[in-house]
Design a protein around this motif. Structure first.
Motif, PDB file in Angstrom:
ATOM      1  N   THR A  39     -10.628  16.214 -32.900  1.00 12.11           N
ATOM      2  CA  THR A  39     -10.618  14.894 -33.534  1.00 12.11           C
ATOM      3  C   THR A  39     -10.573  15.007 -35.058  1.00 12.11           C
ATOM      4  O   THR A  39     -10.128  14.094 -35.740  1.00 12.11           O
ATOM      5  CB  THR A  39     -11.842  14.042 -33.124  1.00 12.11           C
ATOM      6  OG1 THR A  39     -12.999  14.859 -33.221  1.00 12.11           O
ATOM      7  CG2 THR A  39     -11.711  13.530 -31.716  1.00 12.11           C
ATOM      8  N   HIS A  40     -11.023  16.158 -35.577  1.00  8.84           N
ATOM      9  CA  HIS A  40     -10.968  16.330 -37.034  1.00  8.84           C
ATOM     10  C   HIS A  40      -9.605  16.813 -37.521  1.00  8.84           C
ATOM     11  O   HIS A  40      -9.260  16.661 -38.677  1.00  8.84           O
ATOM     12  CB  HIS A  40     -12.040  17.325 -37.492  1.00  8.84           C
ATOM     13  CG  HIS A  40     -13.407  16.749 -37.435  1.00  8.84           C
ATOM     14  ND1 HIS A  40     -14.364  17.184 -36.545  1.00  8.84           N
ATOM     15  CD2 HIS A  40     -13.966  15.733 -38.120  1.00  8.84           C
ATOM     16  CE1 HIS A  40     -15.465  16.470 -36.699  1.00  8.84           C
ATOM     17  NE2 HIS A  40     -15.249  15.579 -37.659  1.00  8.84           N
ATOM     18  N   VAL A  41      -8.850  17.419 -36.630  1.00  5.24           N
ATOM     19  CA  VAL A  41      -7.636  18.112 -37.058  1.00  5.24           C
ATOM     20  C   VAL A  41      -6.360  17.352 -36.686  1.00  5.24           C
ATOM     21  O   VAL A  41      -5.365  17.387 -37.412  1.00  5.24           O
ATOM     22  CB  VAL A  41      -7.638  19.541 -36.452  1.00  5.24           C
ATOM     23  CG1 VAL A  41      -6.273  20.179 -36.542  1.00  5.24           C
ATOM     24  CG2 VAL A  41      -8.697  20.396 -37.156  1.00  5.24           C
ATOM     25  N   ILE A  42      -6.396  16.650 -35.561  1.00  6.89           N
ATOM     26  CA  ILE A  42      -5.183  15.968 -35.096  1.00  6.89           C
ATOM     27  C   ILE A  42      -5.118  14.554 -35.679  1.00  6.89           C
ATOM     28  O   ILE A  42      -6.096  13.814 -35.616  1.00  6.89           O
ATOM     29  CB  ILE A  42      -5.164  15.925 -33.554  1.00  6.89           C
ATOM     30  CG1 ILE A  42      -4.998  17.350 -33.014  1.00  6.89           C
ATOM     31  CG2 ILE A  42      -4.042  15.022 -33.039  1.00  6.89           C
ATOM     32  CD1 ILE A  42      -5.019  17.458 -31.514  1.00  6.89           C
ATOM     33  N   PRO A  43      -3.962  14.174 -36.275  1.00  2.00           N
ATOM     34  CA  PRO A  43      -3.845  12.832 -36.830  1.00  2.00           C
ATOM     35  C   PRO A  43      -3.983  11.774 -35.736  1.00  2.00           C
ATOM     36  O   PRO A  43      -3.562  11.994 -34.591  1.00  2.00           O
ATOM     37  CB  PRO A  43      -2.443  12.798 -37.432  1.00  2.00           C
ATOM     38  CG  PRO A  43      -1.820  14.118 -37.194  1.00  2.00           C
ATOM     39  CD  PRO A  43      -2.756  14.986 -36.445  1.00  2.00           C
ATOM     40  N   ALA A  44      -4.584  10.639 -36.076  1.00  4.07           N
ATOM     41  CA  ALA A  44      -4.934   9.631 -35.076  1.00  4.07           C
ATOM     42  C   ALA A  44      -3.712   9.029 -34.393  1.00  4.07           C
ATOM     43  O   ALA A  44      -3.807   8.538 -33.272  1.00  4.07           O
ATOM     44  CB  ALA A  44      -5.776   8.535 -35.716  1.00  4.07           C
TER      45      ALA A  44
ATOM     46  N   LYS B 145      -6.825  25.957 -39.619  1.00  3.95           N
ATOM     47  CA  LYS B 145      -7.579  24.745 -39.965  1.00  3.95           C
ATOM     48  C   LYS B 145      -9.047  24.875 -39.593  1.00  3.95           C
ATOM     49  O   LYS B 145      -9.733  23.871 -39.366  1.00  3.95           O
ATOM     50  CB  LYS B 145      -6.955  23.538 -39.258  1.00  3.95           C
ATOM     51  CG  LYS B 145      -5.517  23.259 -39.694  1.00  3.95           C
ATOM     52  CD  LYS B 145      -5.300  21.787 -39.990  1.00  3.95           C
ATOM     53  CE  LYS B 145      -3.921  21.605 -40.611  1.00  3.95           C
ATOM     54  NZ  LYS B 145      -3.586  20.224 -40.878  1.00  3.95           N
ATOM     55  N   SER B 146      -9.519  26.111 -39.516  1.00  3.35           N
ATOM     56  CA  SER B 146     -10.921  26.335 -39.134  1.00  3.35           C
ATOM     57  C   SER B 146     -11.888  25.577 -40.044  1.00  3.35           C
ATOM     58  O   SER B 146     -12.927  25.095 -39.593  1.00  3.35           O
ATOM     59  CB  SER B 146     -11.251  27.825 -39.191  1.00  3.35           C
ATOM     60  OG  SER B 146     -10.303  28.559 -38.456  1.00  3.35           O
ATOM     61  N   GLY B 147     -11.518  25.444 -41.297  1.00  4.47           N
ATOM     62  CA  GLY B 147     -12.399  24.797 -42.261  1.00  4.47           C
ATOM     63  C   GLY B 147     -12.546  23.304 -42.061  1.00  4.47           C
ATOM     64  O   GLY B 147     -13.470  22.679 -42.594  1.00  4.47           O
ATOM     65  N   GLU B 148     -11.634  22.717 -41.280  1.00  9.88           N
ATOM     66  CA  GLU B 148     -11.672  21.255 -41.107  1.00  9.88           C
ATOM     67  C   GLU B 148     -12.352  20.821 -39.820  1.00  9.88           C
ATOM     68  O   GLU B 148     -12.377  19.633 -39.486  1.00  9.88           O
ATOM     69  CB  GLU B 148     -10.236  20.704 -41.114  1.00  9.88           C
ATOM     70  CG  GLU B 148      -9.549  20.845 -42.453  1.00  9.88           C
ATOM     71  CD  GLU B 148      -8.075  20.458 -42.387  1.00  9.88           C
ATOM     72  OE1 GLU B 148      -7.729  19.557 -41.596  1.00  9.88           O
ATOM     73  OE2 GLU B 148      -7.277  21.074 -43.119  1.00  9.88           O
TER      74      GLU B 148
END
Ligand SMILES: Cc1cc2nc3c(=O)[nH]c(=O)nc-3n(C[C@H](O)[C@H](O)[C@H](O)COP(=O)(O)OP(=O)(O)OC[C@H]3O[C@@H](n4cnc5c(N)ncnc54)[C@H](O)[C@@H]3O)c2cc1C
Ligand SMILES: Cc1cc2nc3c(=O)[nH]c(=O)nc-3n(C[C@H](O)[C@H](O)[C@H](O)COP(=O)(O)OP(=O)(O)OC[C@H]3O[C@@H](n4cnc5c(N)ncnc54)[C@H](O)[C@@H]3O)c2cc1C
Lengths: 322, 261
Positions: free
Chosen positions: A81-86, A175-178
């Motif tokens: 949910t943090h990485v994939i655009p809504a 994208k581990s940081g996100e």
């Protein structure tokens, strides 16, 4: 432009077969869409899998975290949910992991949801047209899905044509940081392996497989007699195991055994995809079912509309008379 | 433990041959035999076993029309203590999210420790449990085939590929979807059904639940079923016909050719 994100599960460093099936599904959704693979996990296995996927995908997102070492759906969901655009279309396999992850993911992304999709008929504006089945495959439906604010879709494994092109030379985006907070209220403990039974149905060339059509535990003897006459063994569908009439090791299907016989005699089995998913190696499938519309007739080689309780003893006799 | 079990009234796949209606856009529903979703019986049985051990009570809930009341009574005859019917014209045409929205509203009127659903229903989606959990921000486990109750936390087994079992610890309250085979659901006789025939079952509509009618039903649905169709059997099986002797003769020829005899 439609943006599609395909979640690729893997185990012991090997990607799930669905990784090669997503490109076909994506093309059927929208030939002009961008397609990105997403993998989550931890350590060297994850790095290797992400690298391997660049042969099929132009972009691969990886999310590395110790908490993701085992694919706990609650934690994977948080990361995604943090990485994939809504507004993206997210593809997930309709298997035991996808069923755990995808419905909740659709809520958290505030996206539409469609499960166990077997085909797509493209986008009409923001409306995605797709096909799925109901009632154990007895009927199909056309479904429209409003994807304006995204959609989460599980696809049926083994339904879309696997890509053979290893032509892409994509890049891995870390994208581990996100990933954000990955704490969870559900903790993975261990996997308990299924018990091994007395009879190994995976070794037999001939399987006489019974389903709910056997009606009564006492009738199983008929199937055993037929199997003996044919030099095969008795296998079954899930309801027979649920009823405790046969042991779990006799069950064919995604949650049972994968078999590769030469001959598969499906007796009183409707033909659900979870059952058929356990039959590999393209055997000669004979289906006997009293319902002429049983979905198994769409996938069998030979179909016979008869009551198995009458048919099995007669076939056994005829074979013994040969 | 206070347990809520969600149940659905579905056409019985064992009892019906499915035909399309004259327009070809829906099932011919006139003569369909309905029953409670197979998976939901396992969920109710599991709830009964937990309450037998630990005390508490079981409520069964369904979203449906007047006729859906019969499945509530059946599950109450099995041993559920209370039934609730969520019914309103505004609920018609709900997609899975709509159904989950309504169930969430019902959950919030009670004080449930555990919410059980079936792993899937007639439409094969397996969506409502996971959606409900996410809406409530409760943890969720699907395809559960073992429950070991404990204090504040329980242990659950999930059935994964190949029949292996994934063990998890999960905090309460939580939502679990129940897989068949977790237990052997008890038989319900006519007498059991008669016993609960007179019990009052409350019916709740959008107003009672405090749900905005626009967020459920057709208005709130992001997925819409356009029509039903039966796939062309064209590339399906070669059907053997004739009388049984003829069929057997043809079959034996084929089995011989394929090396099966
Ligand atoms: C996550 C998950 C995993 C699953 N894994 C598996 C799995 O590994 N294996 C599996 O099998 N299932 C599995 N299932 C269950 C699957 O979805 C079906 O419910 C199941 O396969 C149905 O079994 P069946 O065909 O025997 O019964 P039914 O679907 O009830 O079919 C019975 C058939 O018998 C016919 N029949 C009835 N009486 C007679 C008679 N006297 N003579 C001839 N025909 C008759 C009927 O017309 C009908 O077609 C799984 C489900 C889920 C959700
Ligand atoms: C006339 C009609 C029109 C419909 N139109 C649409 C439509 O346009 N678009 C669309 O997407 N769907 C439509 N539906 C589908 C309907 O809303 C489904 O009930 C919903 O999608 C959830 O069912 P499922 O089989 O997907 O549940 P699953 O998620 O597969 O079921 C899993 C579990 O969820 C629980 N559950 C499911 N349904 C209920 C319920 N009703 N009450 C209580 N618990 C439940 C049960 O515990 C069940 O075992 C229609 C249905 C009907 C009868």
């Amino acid at each position: 432009m439609t943006r599609i994100f395909a979640y690729v599960p893997f185990k012991n460093g090997v990607t799930d077969d669905v990784a090669l099936e997503y490109p076909d599904a994506a093309k059927k959704i929208d030939a002009g869409a961008s397609l990105t693979a997403v993998v989550t996990g931890h350590g060297a296995d994850l790095d290797n899998v992400a690298d391997a996927l660049t042969k099929t995908y132009s972009e691969v997102i990886k999310i590395d975290n110790e908490a993701l070492a085992y694919p706990n759906a609650e934690i994977v969901r948080k990361a995604l949910t943090h990485v994939i655009p809504a507004d993206a279309i997210v593809l997930v396999p309709h298997d035991t992991f996808g069923m755990d992850l995808a419905p909740g993911l659709s809520i958290k992304l505030d996206s539409a949801y469609a499960a166990d999709v077997v085909d797509f008929e493209g986008m009409d504006g923001a409306t995605l047209k797709l096909i799925r089945q109901e009632l154990g495959g007895a009927v199909s439906t056309h479904v429209t899905c409003d994807a304006a604010s995204g959609a989460v879709i599980t696809i049926r494994p083994g339904t879309f044509a696997p890509a053979d092109e290893e032509g892409a030379s994509g890049t891995v985006v870390d994208k581990s940081g996100e990933a954000g907070d990955l704490s969870a209220k559900r903790t993975f403990l261990e996997v308990v392996e299924a018990e091994v039974g007395d009879v190994d149905i995976t070794k037999s060339d001939v399987l006489v497989s019974i389903g709910r059509g056997i009606e009564d535990e006492d009738n199983i003897e008929m199937a055993q007699d037929l199997a003996d006459a044919m030099g095969g063994v008795v296998a079954c569908s899930r309801p027979i195991v649920d009823a405790k009439w046969l042991e779990k090791s006799r069950q064919v299907g995604t949650s049972g055994q994968t078999v590769k016989p030469k001959i598969y005699m499906a007796m009183g089995i409707s033909g659900s995809f979870q059952h058929m998913g356990g039959i590999k190696g393209n055997p000669f499938i004979v289906a006997v079912n009293k319902n002429p519309k049983a979905p198994i007739f769409q996938v069998a080689d030979v179909g016979i509309v008869e009551d198995i309780l009458d048919f099995m003893p007669e076939l056994q006799e005829a074979i013994e008379d040969l | 433990m206070e347990i809520l079990v969600c149940v659905k009234r579905v056409p019985d796949t064992a009892e019906n041959e499915f035909e399309l209606n004259a327009e070809g856009n829906d099932l011919d529903r006139d003569d369909l035999v309905y029953s409670v979703n197979e998976w939901d019986n396992y969920a109710v049985e599991e709830a009964i076993r937990i309450v037998d051990n630990l005390g508490g009570s079981i409520t069964v809930v369904t979203v449906g029309d007047d006729e859906a009341e019969e499945v509530l009574r059946r599950e109450m005859a099995m041993g559920a203590n209370n039934g609730v019917l969520l019914s309103d014209d505004a609920f018609e045409g709900s997609d899975g999210r709509g159904i989950a929205t309504l169930l969430k509203a019902e959950v919030e009127t009670g004080n449930y420790d555990l919410i059980l659903t079936g792993a899937q229903a007639d439409e094969g989606a397996g969506q409502v449990g996971g959606m409900l959990a996410a809406m409530l921000d409760y943890p969720y486990a699907s395809l559960v085939n073992k429950i070991e109750p404990g204090e504040g936390k329980i242990k659950v087994g999930r059935e994964i590929e190949g029949g292996n079992q994934e063990m998890n610890e999960i905090e309460l309250p939580c939502v679990l979807s129940i897989q068949t085979g977790i237990n052997e659901p008890r038989y319900v006789g006519i007498r059991g059904i008669r016993k609960v025939a007179g019990v009052e079952i409350p019916v709740k509509g959008a107003g009672d639940l405090g749900v905005d009618a626009g967020s459920v039903g057709e208005a709130g649905a992001k997925t819409k079923r356009v029509d039903y169709f039966v796939p062309d059997p064209g590339d399906g099986a070669e059907m053997l016909d004739g009388d049984t002797d003829e069929i057997i003769e043809k079959l034996i020829e084929k089995l011989k050719a394929k090396g099966g005899l």
